[in-house]
Design an enzyme around this catalytic site. Structure first.
Site, short mmCIF file in Angstrom:
data_model
loop_
_atom_site.label_atom_id
_atom_site.label_comp_id
_atom_site.label_asym_id
_atom_site.label_seq_id
_atom_site.Cartn_x
_atom_site.Cartn_y
_atom_site.Cartn_z
N CYS A 67 0.84 -1.21 0.00
CA CYS A 67 0.00 0.00 0.00
C CYS A 67 0.87 1.26 0.00
O CYS A 67 1.89 1.34 0.69
CB CYS A 67 -0.92 -0.01 1.22
SG CYS A 67 -2.05 1.38 1.26
N CYS A 71 0.41 4.68 7.07
CA CYS A 71 -0.23 4.47 8.39
C CYS A 71 0.75 3.72 9.30
O CYS A 71 1.14 2.58 8.99
CB CYS A 71 -1.54 3.71 8.22
SG CYS A 71 -2.59 4.41 6.92
N CYS A 74 0.47 -0.09 10.31
CA CYS A 74 -0.02 -1.10 9.35
C CYS A 74 1.09 -1.95 8.74
O CYS A 74 2.08 -1.45 8.21
CB CYS A 74 -0.82 -0.39 8.24
SG CYS A 74 -1.63 -1.58 7.16
N CYS A 111 -16.45 -9.73 5.16
CA CYS A 111 -15.80 -8.43 4.93
C CYS A 111 -14.53 -8.63 4.12
O CYS A 111 -13.66 -9.41 4.52
CB CYS A 111 -15.40 -7.78 6.25
SG CYS A 111 -16.75 -7.56 7.38
N CYS A 142 -19.49 -6.69 3.14
CA CYS A 142 -18.78 -5.49 3.59
C CYS A 142 -17.46 -5.44 2.83
O CYS A 142 -16.87 -6.49 2.58
CB CYS A 142 -18.51 -5.59 5.09
SG CYS A 142 -17.54 -4.21 5.75
N CYS A 202 -19.59 1.53 8.41
CA CYS A 202 -18.84 0.86 9.47
C CYS A 202 -17.60 1.72 9.70
O CYS A 202 -16.75 1.82 8.81
CB CYS A 202 -18.45 -0.55 9.02
SG CYS A 202 -17.34 -1.39 10.16
N ARG A 274 -18.04 -3.19 17.67
CA ARG A 274 -17.28 -4.42 17.41
C ARG A 274 -15.96 -4.47 18.18
O ARG A 274 -15.13 -3.57 18.05
CB ARG A 274 -17.00 -4.60 15.91
CG ARG A 274 -16.26 -5.91 15.63
CD ARG A 274 -16.18 -6.25 14.15
NE ARG A 274 -17.49 -6.23 13.56
CZ ARG A 274 -17.80 -5.55 12.47
NH1 ARG A 274 -16.90 -4.85 11.85
NH2 ARG A 274 -19.02 -5.59 12.01
N1 SAM Z 1 -6.69 0.38 3.20
C1 SAM Z 1 -7.98 0.52 3.72
C2 SAM Z 1 -8.07 1.56 4.80
O1 SAM Z 1 -7.07 1.98 5.32
O2 SAM Z 1 -9.20 1.94 5.11
C3 SAM Z 1 -8.58 -0.78 4.24
C4 SAM Z 1 -7.70 -1.73 5.00
S1 SAM Z 1 -7.03 -1.11 6.55
C5 SAM Z 1 -5.92 -2.41 6.97
C6 SAM Z 1 -8.43 -1.31 7.65
C7 SAM Z 1 -8.26 -0.94 9.10
O3 SAM Z 1 -7.48 -1.93 9.77
C8 SAM Z 1 -7.55 0.34 9.44
O4 SAM Z 1 -8.36 1.46 9.29
C9 SAM Z 1 -7.19 0.13 10.90
O5 SAM Z 1 -8.23 0.57 11.73
C10 SAM Z 1 -7.09 -1.39 11.02
N2 SAM Z 1 -5.71 -1.83 11.30
C11 SAM Z 1 -4.71 -1.93 10.42
N3 SAM Z 1 -3.58 -2.34 11.01
C12 SAM Z 1 -3.87 -2.51 12.32
C13 SAM Z 1 -3.12 -2.91 13.47
N4 SAM Z 1 -1.82 -3.21 13.37
N5 SAM Z 1 -3.73 -2.97 14.65
C14 SAM Z 1 -5.04 -2.66 14.75
N6 SAM Z 1 -5.80 -2.27 13.72
C15 SAM Z 1 -5.23 -2.18 12.52
FE1 SF4 Z 2 -2.85 1.19 3.39
FE2 SF4 Z 2 -2.73 -0.04 5.75
FE3 SF4 Z 2 -3.15 2.60 5.66
FE4 SF4 Z 2 -5.10 0.91 4.81
S1 SF4 Z 2 -4.30 1.10 6.90
S2 SF4 Z 2 -4.39 2.79 3.78
S3 SF4 Z 2 -3.83 -0.75 3.97
S4 SF4 Z 2 -1.29 1.51 4.97
#
Ligand code: SAM
Ligand code: SF4
Ligand code: DTB
Length: 327
Positions: A67, A71, A74, A111, A142, A202, A274
């Protein structure tokens, strides 16, 4: 806390269908003695839901890794050296097989998550097929695909999408410390598009990223104060991912997680709250406390997106021990 300040918090009316919550009001909830807070949250819960019913969604990562976004929590950001490998969009037949298996195990919603900043139109077309096929199995659908461009939410709605997951993730004030490649306002813009297209929203967040209690209260207030509160509110506990900037973040007191669930329940009485990421590290007793505080939904299946979740046998045993039923 003094009895008078408890009374001040309790005098706040919860019966009005839509009300605004100030950050201070939500902070006052957090500041209640834990037993008072849970008692109050459980009362709101019972006024609005069957307290012994928990909704179960199964997650599948249909596009993993690589990606563009940064973030800090992530595993799927291309900017960090994590164990997650970049993969292509999963073929339709594999997605349908996973959805059938999830349905057979007892999940009511499927989802599908993609590690995108947002979908390109040709990728979206393939996700639309996934939505149609999963919907045809009789499951709720979802997706979480990142930020949407004009017209994409309508296409998802037409394909039969029930919910779009797009988290605010953290307080607007703290957002820039965790994510720099897009803004909190970008997230709100996509939520507007989803709502306008008639798809259920959501949206929740992550706690334990180094934010303050005030930041947590502000996130809950921002969610509760949306023009229509989200139908579903995932509360994720940070899963520390080696290689990401938050890998070694100090762990948050678990009771602070319970308080966040309770604050979400009280401020969003009609939403499904959730208990999301972080369950694998929790004991059964802590999970039960989260349900008592008003959580009534969870991810069911051995994996979240790239990290583990309690296995189905453990969750089934927990449901039996607690006498709760799946919906
Ligand atoms: N890329 C899209 C986004 O950011 O909306 C969808 C996938 S992203 C992985 C979905 C959600 O996963 C994020 O908004 C975050 O809340 C959660 N998430 C990702 N990594 C995480 C982590 N290490 N611990 C807890 N929640 C996490
Ligand atoms: Fe990309 Fe992870 Fe951020 Fe979603 S949470 S936008 S997958 S870096
Ligand atoms: C949400 O709020 N939590 C889920 C779902 N929405 C997409 C994702 C949790 C991801 C946890 C880390 C991982 O497995 O990569």
């Amino acid at each position: 806390m003094q009895a008078s300040s408890v009374a001040a918090v309790q005098s706040v009316s919860e019966s009005a269908p839509v009300r605004r919550w100030s950050v201070d009001e939500v902070l006052a909830l957090y500041d209640l003695p834990l037993m008072d807070l849970i008692w109050r949250a459980q009362g709101v819960h019972r006024d609005n839901f069957d307290p012994n019913a928990i909704q179960r969604s199964t997650l599948l990562s249909v596009k993993t890794g690589g990606c563009s976004e940064d973030c800090s929590y992530c595993s799927q950001s291309a900017r960090y050296d994590t164990d997650t490998e970049r993969e292509r969009l999963m073929p339709l037949d594999q997605v349908v097989a996973a959805a059938k298996a999830a349905k057979d195990k007892g999940a009511s919603r499927f989802c599908m998550g993609a590690a995108w900043k947002g979908p390109k139109d040709n990728d979206l077309d393939r996700v639309l097929d996934m939505v149609r096929e999963v919907k045809a199995l009789g499951m709720q659908t979802c997706v979480t695909l990142g930020m949407l461009k004009d017209g994409q939410a309508e296409k998802l709605k037409d394909a039969g999408l029930d919910y779009y997951n797009h988290n605010l993730d953290t307080d607007k004030e703290f957002y820039g410390q965790v994510i720099k490649t897009h803004t909190h306002d970008d997230r709100l813009d996509t939520l507007d598009q989803v709502r306008d297209a008639g798809i259920n929203v959501c949206s929740g967040g992550i706690i334990g990223m180094g934010e303050s209690r005030k930041n947590r209260a502000a996130l809950i207030a921002q969610l509760a104060n949306l023009p229509t509160p989200p139908e579903s509110v995932p509360i994720n506990n940070l899963v520390p991912i080696p290689g990401t900037p938050l890998a070694d973040n100090p762990r948050l007191d678990p009771f602070e997680f319970v308080r966040t669930i309770a604050a979400a329940r009280i401020t969003m009485p009609k939403s499904w709250v959730r208990l999301s990421a972080g369950r694998q590290e929790m004991g059964d007793e802590l999970q039960a406390l989260c349900f008592l505080a008003g959580a009534n939904s969870m991810f069911y299946g051995d994996f979240l997106l790239t990290t583990g979740n309690p296995d189905i046998e453990r969750d089934d045993a927990l449901f039996a021990r607690l006498g709760v039923k799946a919906v």
